[in-house]
Design a protein around this motif. Structure first.
Motif, PDB file in Angstrom:
ATOM      1  N   ALA A  65       0.791  -1.146  -0.149  1.00 45.22           N
ATOM      2  CA  ALA A  65       0.007   0.228   0.000  1.00 45.22           C
ATOM      3  C   ALA A  65       0.789   1.325   0.100  1.00 45.22           C
ATOM      4  CB  ALA A  65      -0.925  -0.187   1.333  1.00 45.22           C
ATOM      5  N   ASP A  66       0.238   2.402  -0.351  1.00 44.53           N
ATOM      6  CA  ASP A  66       0.927   3.413  -0.520  1.00 44.53           C
ATOM      7  C   ASP A  66       1.055   4.163   1.054  1.00 44.53           C
ATOM      8  OD1 ASP A  66       1.115   3.755  -3.192  1.00 44.53           O
ATOM      9  OD2 ASP A  66      -0.354   5.292  -3.645  1.00 44.53           O
ATOM     10  N   VAL A  67       2.059   4.661   1.483  1.00 38.43           N
ATOM     11  CA  VAL A  67       2.293   5.358   2.886  1.00 38.43           C
ATOM     12  C   VAL A  67       2.125   6.824   2.820  1.00 38.43           C
ATOM     13  CG1 VAL A  67       3.847   5.358   4.864  1.00 38.43           C
ATOM     14  CG2 VAL A  67       3.796   3.166   3.225  1.00 38.43           C
ATOM     15  N   VAL A  68       1.015   7.270   3.664  1.00 37.20           N
ATOM     16  CA  VAL A  68       0.922   8.648   3.860  1.00 37.20           C
ATOM     17  C   VAL A  68       1.656   9.242   5.065  1.00 37.20           C
ATOM     18  CG1 VAL A  68      -0.547  10.453   4.008  1.00 37.20           C
ATOM     19  CG2 VAL A  68      -0.918   8.729   2.335  1.00 37.20           C
ATOM     20  N   TRP A  94      -8.392   8.809   7.367  1.00 34.07           N
ATOM     21  CA  TRP A  94      -8.975   9.119   6.418  1.00 34.07           C
ATOM     22  C   TRP A  94      -8.209   8.423   5.057  1.00 34.07           C
ATOM     23  CZ3 TRP A  94      -8.464  10.869   1.201  1.00 34.07           C
ATOM     24  CH2 TRP A  94      -9.408  11.031   0.456  1.00 34.07           C
ATOM     25  N   PHE A  95      -6.823   8.633   4.909  1.00 30.89           N
ATOM     26  CA  PHE A  95      -6.239   7.829   3.857  1.00 30.89           C
ATOM     27  C   PHE A  95      -6.074   6.251   4.213  1.00 30.89           C
ATOM     28  CE2 PHE A  95      -4.548  12.013   3.230  1.00 30.89           C
ATOM     29  CZ  PHE A  95      -4.750  11.995   1.836  1.00 30.89           C
ATOM     30  N   ALA A  96      -6.130   5.999   5.494  1.00 34.54           N
ATOM     31  CA  ALA A  96      -6.136   4.270   5.792  1.00 34.54           C
ATOM     32  C   ALA A  96      -7.554   3.915   5.261  1.00 34.54           C
ATOM     33  CB  ALA A  96      -5.975   4.117   7.309  1.00 34.54           C
ATOM     34  N   ARG A  97      -8.602   4.730   5.439  1.00 38.33           N
ATOM     35  CA  ARG A  97      -9.928   4.117   4.964  1.00 38.33           C
ATOM     36  C   ARG A  97      -9.830   3.849   3.413  1.00 38.33           C
ATOM     37  NH1 ARG A  97     -13.729   4.852   9.055  1.00 38.33           N
ATOM     38  NH2 ARG A  97     -13.358   6.607  10.296  1.00 38.33           N
ATOM     39  N   ARG A  98      -8.884   4.566   2.602  1.00 34.05           N
ATOM     40  CA  ARG A  98      -8.846   4.520   1.102  1.00 34.05           C
ATOM     41  C   ARG A  98      -7.513   3.524   0.895  1.00 34.05           C
ATOM     42  NH1 ARG A  98     -12.609   7.887   3.009  1.00 34.05           N
ATOM     43  NH2 ARG A  98     -13.900   8.623   1.430  1.00 34.05           N
ATOM     44  N   GLY A  99      -7.251   2.843   1.756  1.00 31.38           N
ATOM     45  CA  GLY A  99      -6.154   1.645   1.310  1.00 31.38           C
ATOM     46  C   GLY A  99      -4.755   1.874   1.682  1.00 31.38           C
ATOM     47  N   CYS A 100      -4.517   3.228   2.251  1.00 27.54           N
ATOM     48  CA  CYS A 100      -3.264   3.487   2.495  1.00 27.54           C
ATOM     49  C   CYS A 100      -2.949   3.084   4.005  1.00 27.54           C
ATOM     50  CB  CYS A 100      -2.934   4.929   2.410  1.00 27.54           C
ATOM     51  SG  CYS A 100      -3.340   5.691   0.566  1.00 27.54           S
ATOM     52  N   ILE A 143       6.497   6.218  -0.202  1.00 24.66           N
ATOM     53  CA  ILE A 143       6.219   6.935   0.753  1.00 24.66           C
ATOM     54  C   ILE A 143       5.960   8.483   0.294  1.00 24.66           C
ATOM     55  CG2 ILE A 143       7.129   8.034   3.170  1.00 24.66           C
ATOM     56  CD1 ILE A 143       8.988   5.474   3.241  1.00 24.66           C
ATOM     57  N   PHE A 144       4.628   8.917   0.699  1.00 23.96           N
ATOM     58  CA  PHE A 144       4.315  10.377   0.343  1.00 23.96           C
ATOM     59  C   PHE A 144       4.353  11.091   1.677  1.00 23.96           C
ATOM     60  CE2 PHE A 144       2.822   7.688  -2.762  1.00 23.96           C
ATOM     61  CZ  PHE A 144       2.907   8.365  -4.142  1.00 23.96           C
ATOM     62  N   LEU A 145       5.071  12.177   1.828  1.00 26.05           N
ATOM     63  CA  LEU A 145       5.325  12.961   2.932  1.00 26.05           C
ATOM     64  C   LEU A 145       4.132  14.313   2.600  1.00 26.05           C
ATOM     65  CD1 LEU A 145       9.130  13.580   2.918  1.00 26.05           C
ATOM     66  CD2 LEU A 145       7.761  11.783   3.948  1.00 26.05           C
TER      67      LEU A 145
END
Length: 302
Positions: A65-68, A94-100, A143-145
């Motif tokens: 998964a993408d990481v925020v 919120w981002f975890a709800r979208r699969g991140c 990883i997205f900062l």
């Protein structure tokens, strides 16, 4: 609230948080059973070098998964990863709800930890994520900062300041960055309501502010970039955000194709969040409004 925001940002901040907190709480309580949150994980030795991890059970199981990685604001002097148990948890949730996989990072504060300590902590959190995020279903190469206000300054410093050039090269994996209402220029103008925080973090010597400001080093950033400002912003932050975007864009347009990596071939993105202010631009996450979150997910997937 609209354009009166800047007349008293402290009082208006409290009103914004009071307005959004019940909405965020309702969303949290409605979906909590599908989440596992790991709290107060140490990424350094200081008591504030802690982070929380949000990931849905499905994400932990499926992986990749993408990481925020979210870095909160606070004018360099205050703030925490969970202001009231809701803000700023709402962003990584919120981002975890979208699969991140969402990481919520707390860092050291001025005056005890002046420049460049905030960026040092971002670097340490990134290093922790690269080593451990796969355990939560995240991809350490994705990883997205995401930094808000002072946190945006720390993210931008880590990405562009020459002090961190060697460290960035030795810890690859940052796939992109979003700067939200970020403090991208150190100034102590009379109408800057956070001038005391700027002095505490960047130092009393104003002749060093330009060299320490992220805006000065914007052209060095070689990762995909998105800049977000609010319509009703703290004084000058919208102008600094626009200038930062322009400098990155111009640098990438000037660079020859042969000298550009894949990231630098991507034009930066700029977004003004209409009808939002410096606090609501992050407080609205997980409240039912998804315009900014959807735009960021599109940016991640571009």
């Amino acid at each position: 609230m609209g354009p009166v925001w800047g007349r008293d940002i402290n009082a208006h901040r409290d009103l914004v948080i009071d307005a959004y907190a019940p909405l965020v709480a309702a969303a949290r309580d409605a979906g909590e059973e599908s989440f596992e949150a790991a709290r107060d994980i140490a990424y350094g030795s200081h008591e504030r070098q802690r982070l929380d991890v949000f990931a849905a059970r499905r994400t932990r199981r499926d992986g990749d998964a993408d990481v925020v990685l979210f870095v909160h604001g606070g004018a360099f002097l205050r703030g925490s990863k969970s202001f009231n148990g809701l803000i700023y948890d709402n962003v990584p949730r919120w981002f975890a709800r979208r699969g991140c996989v969402g990481l919520n990072v707390e860092y050291r504060l001025a005056p005890g930890a002046p420049y460049p300590a905030g960026a040092d902590d971002v670097a340490a959190a990134v290093a922790w994520a690269q080593a451990h995020v796969a355990e939560f279903g995240g991809n350490p190469r994705r990883i997205f900062l995401v930094g808000h206000s002072a946190g945006g300054a720390h993210v931008a410093t880590y990405l562009g300041d020459p002090l961190f050039a060697d460290l960035r090269e030795s810890t690859p994996g940052v796939a992109g960055a979003v700067l939200i209402s970020a403090r991208l220029m150190a100034d102590v103008h009379a109408d800057n309501p956070n001038a005391a925080g700027v002095r505490a973090y960047f130092g009393a010597d104003e002749t060093r502010y330009a060299a320490r400001s992220p805006l000065t080093h914007a052209a060095r950033i070689d990762t995909p970039l998105m800049v977000v400002v609010a319509e009703y912003e703290n004084p000058y932050l919208d102008a600094y955000g626009a200038a930062f975007f322009a400098r990155v864009l111009e640098a990438r347009q000037r660079a020859g194709a042969a000298a550009m990596n894949a990231a630098m071939k991507r034009a930066p993105r700029f977004m003004q969040m209409l009808r939002h202010n410096h606090t609501s631009v992050v407080a609205h996450f997980d409240s039912g409004e998804t315009l900014l979150g959807d735009a960021m997910l599109d940016f991640f997937g571009a």
